[in-house]
Design a protein around this motif. Structure first.
Motif, PDB file in Angstrom:
ATOM      1  N   MET A 443       0.750  -1.282   0.010  1.00  0.00           N
ATOM      2  CA  MET A 443       0.083  -0.045  -0.090  1.00  0.00           C
ATOM      3  C   MET A 443       0.983   1.248  -0.102  1.00  0.00           C
ATOM      4  O   MET A 443       0.562   2.117  -0.651  1.00  0.00           O
ATOM      5  CB  MET A 443      -0.990  -0.017   1.263  1.00  0.00           C
ATOM      6  CG  MET A 443      -2.181  -0.944   1.136  1.00  0.00           C
ATOM      7  SD  MET A 443      -3.126  -0.629   2.654  1.00  0.00           S
ATOM      8  CE  MET A 443      -4.465  -1.754   2.118  1.00  0.00           C
ATOM      9  N   TYR A 444       1.835   1.206   0.744  1.00  0.00           N
ATOM     10  CA  TYR A 444       2.689   2.457   0.893  1.00  0.00           C
ATOM     11  C   TYR A 444       3.371   2.752  -0.263  1.00  0.00           C
ATOM     12  O   TYR A 444       3.392   3.772  -0.930  1.00  0.00           O
ATOM     13  CB  TYR A 444       3.909   2.335   1.995  1.00  0.00           C
ATOM     14  CG  TYR A 444       4.977   3.261   2.065  1.00  0.00           C
ATOM     15  CD1 TYR A 444       4.817   4.614   2.498  1.00  0.00           C
ATOM     16  CD2 TYR A 444       6.219   2.989   1.501  1.00  0.00           C
ATOM     17  CE1 TYR A 444       5.602   5.512   2.333  1.00  0.00           C
ATOM     18  CE2 TYR A 444       7.001   4.071   1.470  1.00  0.00           C
ATOM     19  CZ  TYR A 444       6.959   5.175   2.019  1.00  0.00           C
ATOM     20  OH  TYR A 444       7.785   6.063   1.689  1.00  0.00           O
ATOM     21  N   PHE A 447       0.614   3.744  -3.233  1.00  0.00           N
ATOM     22  CA  PHE A 447      -0.249   4.840  -3.087  1.00  0.00           C
ATOM     23  C   PHE A 447       0.660   6.281  -2.890  1.00  0.00           C
ATOM     24  O   PHE A 447       0.514   7.171  -3.476  1.00  0.00           O
ATOM     25  CB  PHE A 447      -1.224   5.089  -1.690  1.00  0.00           C
ATOM     26  CG  PHE A 447      -2.373   3.707  -1.723  1.00  0.00           C
ATOM     27  CD1 PHE A 447      -2.827   3.528  -3.003  1.00  0.00           C
ATOM     28  CD2 PHE A 447      -2.584   3.461  -0.694  1.00  0.00           C
ATOM     29  CE1 PHE A 447      -3.754   2.507  -3.120  1.00  0.00           C
ATOM     30  CE2 PHE A 447      -3.462   2.466  -0.569  1.00  0.00           C
ATOM     31  CZ  PHE A 447      -4.195   2.008  -1.937  1.00  0.00           C
ATOM     32  N   VAL A 448       1.829   5.963  -2.057  1.00  0.00           N
ATOM     33  CA  VAL A 448       2.822   7.108  -1.782  1.00  0.00           C
ATOM     34  C   VAL A 448       3.717   7.566  -2.714  1.00  0.00           C
ATOM     35  O   VAL A 448       3.959   8.296  -3.409  1.00  0.00           O
ATOM     36  CB  VAL A 448       3.241   6.821  -0.422  1.00  0.00           C
ATOM     37  CG1 VAL A 448       4.263   8.083   0.161  1.00  0.00           C
ATOM     38  CG2 VAL A 448       2.189   6.870   0.881  1.00  0.00           C
ATOM     39  N   THR A 455      -3.471   8.592   0.782  1.00  0.00           N
ATOM     40  CA  THR A 455      -3.787   7.205   1.268  1.00  0.00           C
ATOM     41  C   THR A 455      -5.218   7.296   1.963  1.00  0.00           C
ATOM     42  O   THR A 455      -5.950   6.280   1.746  1.00  0.00           O
ATOM     43  CB  THR A 455      -2.511   6.573   2.209  1.00  0.00           C
ATOM     44  OG1 THR A 455      -1.365   6.813   1.604  1.00  0.00           O
ATOM     45  CG2 THR A 455      -3.034   5.233   2.771  1.00  0.00           C
TER      46      THR A 455
END
Length: 530
Positions: A443-444, A447-448, A455
């Motif tokens: 996810m990090y 998204f980032v 997020t």
């Protein structure tokens, strides 16, 4: 949600003539200006694709789950465990074929019939080679698992590799066009016929071979039906330029696919090696329903997500917004359902017979894996859509290393134990921990680092669904622990199921404005018609 598509407006739904050696605009995602001209056509096409994607997955998994539970009741954990271990061996090669060119054909912005011809013959050649390789390695796989009977079962299952290869390109064409209706029909027919054959052979006393026949018949019928509903046919040629074009992207995707498959199936590998066929069968039943719910509610959306997100790969703001909406749908459909399953898991498996009861705790723990997958299932397609499959590859192999270490430790710790319940529960707990840690990392990165989106903007709308699912599990769980509900397992299953469903639905409608608005809108429309 299914709506008709105006084929005169949307080029993705026109009949494709692949006899012309020209760019196949009907297979390419429409550029932004065409989407504007088409008006609501892309949205209509997406809704239709989502509907038939859910129908495809629900039909396949609904049928196969019913068949699996019937056969489990008839055959017991050992027979199911033997075939599960054999299928793991064959599915590695099947997955390799599926990942190499299926994703590449869907993702490519420019695609012509040379690419399709090259892809088909590359897959067929690879299928034949992998079939021969798998047959030769079958005795080694049996020896590794200390199960001599695996050799003949593995060899008997190897035709599934070639049957899989025959379906890759026609299936990719239909998925690229987001034409899921023929895929849904094909899958339902194949799984139904395969299930009938498997149950019939189980009644005749063929034990594990009934499961083998079910798999082979399902694969064979599926290939025949798919070719009957697909207009495209390959030419007798292998265009080298097109083969080179496909190979660069597909090699990365295939490498990542192998890593993903091994990472998510490492639990079964460890159980087969350390704990034997009986524990493998118990774990497979514990895994089956959480997998089914995740497939139906979230991976159905994943099938649509890659072509839809790829269409927006050069529009990052729109891509992030579409990803957030898809994740919200995934959470609303998946999280409450998994909470209800966790609440009813123990009485459910007990209904199969006392020999299956050790799978109850493991099923509850594997619902955690399902919850994690609800959040993680769209991350891979998002990275592939923006042309970053290498990140998927790296993370999948990192997950494999972490998984091997975790499951090897569990295997060594419980090696020699005769407690099936503890064995399958420990593997399920390890799987939950590995999936959770890797998904947070992914996810990090997605998204980032890659998409550069907020997020919380993507995850925030899923909180009501998470709360609803958690409460739907916790209340029946606490009641069960207190011993307030006695009597047979059937009574507990009904009481816990009704209670969990009521709590989850009430909280979801109360906390989630989007879902409440959609439900009220549908009710208003129906009442207005009356």
């Amino acid at each position: 949600m299914s709506q008709g598509v105006d084929q005169s407006v949307d080029p993705l739904d026109r009949t494709v003539d692949l006899d012309r050696t020209v760019e196949i605009n009907a297979l390419a995602p429409p550029p932004a200006q065409e989407a504007e001209e088409a008006g609501a056509a892309p949205r209509t096409r997406l809704k239709s694709a989502i509907f038939w994607s859910y129908a495809l997955t629900a039909g396949r998994l609904g049928t196969t789950t019913i068949v699996t539970f019937v056969l489990a009741k008839m055959l017991g954990p050992h027979a199911l465990g033997v075939v599960t271990t054999a299928l793991l061996f064959v599915m590695i090669t099947q997955m390799l074929l599926q990942q190499t060119l299926l994703t590449t054909i869907i993702q490519r912005e420019q695609l012509d019939d040379d690419h399709l011809d090259a892809g088909f013959w590359l897959v067929i050649g690879g299928s034949l080679a992998l079939t021969a390789l798998a047959a030769g390695l079958a005795p080694l796989w049996a020896a590794f698992n200390d199960q001599p009977q695996l050799t003949m079962i593995c060899i008997a299952l190897t035709p599934m590799i070639l049957l899989q290869g025959l379906t890759v390109v026609p299936e990719a064409i239909l998925r690229r066009k987001m034409t899921f209706r023929p895929l849904a029909i094909r899958t339902l027919i194949a799984t139904a016929i395969g299930g009938v054959v498997g149950i019939g052979m189980a009644f005749a006393g063929y034990q594990a071979w009934a499961l083998v026949a079910q798999q082979l018949v399902t694969a064979g019928v599926g290939a025949v039906v798919l070719w009957s509903v697909t207009d495209w046919r390959p030419h007798w040629r292998l265009p080298r330029r097109a083969a080179r074009d496909l190979w660069g992207f597909s090699s990365q995707t295939a490498l990542g696919g192998v890593g993903v498959f091994l990472a998510i199936r490492m639990d079964v590998l460890v159980i087969g090696k350390f704990f034997g066929a009986n524990a493998t069968g118990l774990y497979r039943i514990a895994q089956r329903l959480p997998d089914m719910l995740t497939e139906v509610t979230s991976r159905s959306l994943q099938q649509v997500s890659l072509p839809e997100l790829a269409r927006l790969q050069k529009q990052p703001v729109e891509l992030g917004d579409r990803l957030a909406k898809m994740l919200h749908v995934s959470a609303v459909t998946g999280l409450p359902a998994l909470g209800i399953l966790a609440a009813t898991a123990k009485p459910l498996v007990a209904l199969l017979g006392p020999e299956w009861s050790p799978a109850g705790t493991a099923m509850q723990l594997l619902c955690i894996v399902g919850i994690v997958n609800v959040y993680g299932v769209l991350l891979g397609p998002a990275l592939q859509a923006v042309g970053r499959p290498g990140i998927n590859t790296a993370l999948s192999w990192f997950q494999l290393v972490v998984g091997v270490t975790t499951f090897y430790f569990i295997g060594q710790l419980l090696n020699g134990s005769t407690d099936d319940r503890a064995q399958v529960a420990a593997i399920a707990l390890g799987m939950s921990a590995v999936e959770l840690s890797i998904t947070i990392l992914m996810m990090y990165i997605t998204f980032v680092r890659v998409l550069k989106v907020n997020t919380w903007q993507i995850l925030g709308p899923t909180v009501p669904a998470f709360v609803a699912g958690a409460a739907g599990f916790l209340v029946p769980f606490l009641i069960d622990r207190s011993g307030m509900v006695g009597g047979p397992w059937v009574l507990k299953f009904v009481v816990y199921g009704v209670l969990a469903t009521g709590i989850s639905a009430g909280l979801l409608l109360g906390l989630d404005g989007r879902t409440r608005g959609m439900v009220m809108g549908k009710l208003g429309t129906k009442l207005g018609k009356k």
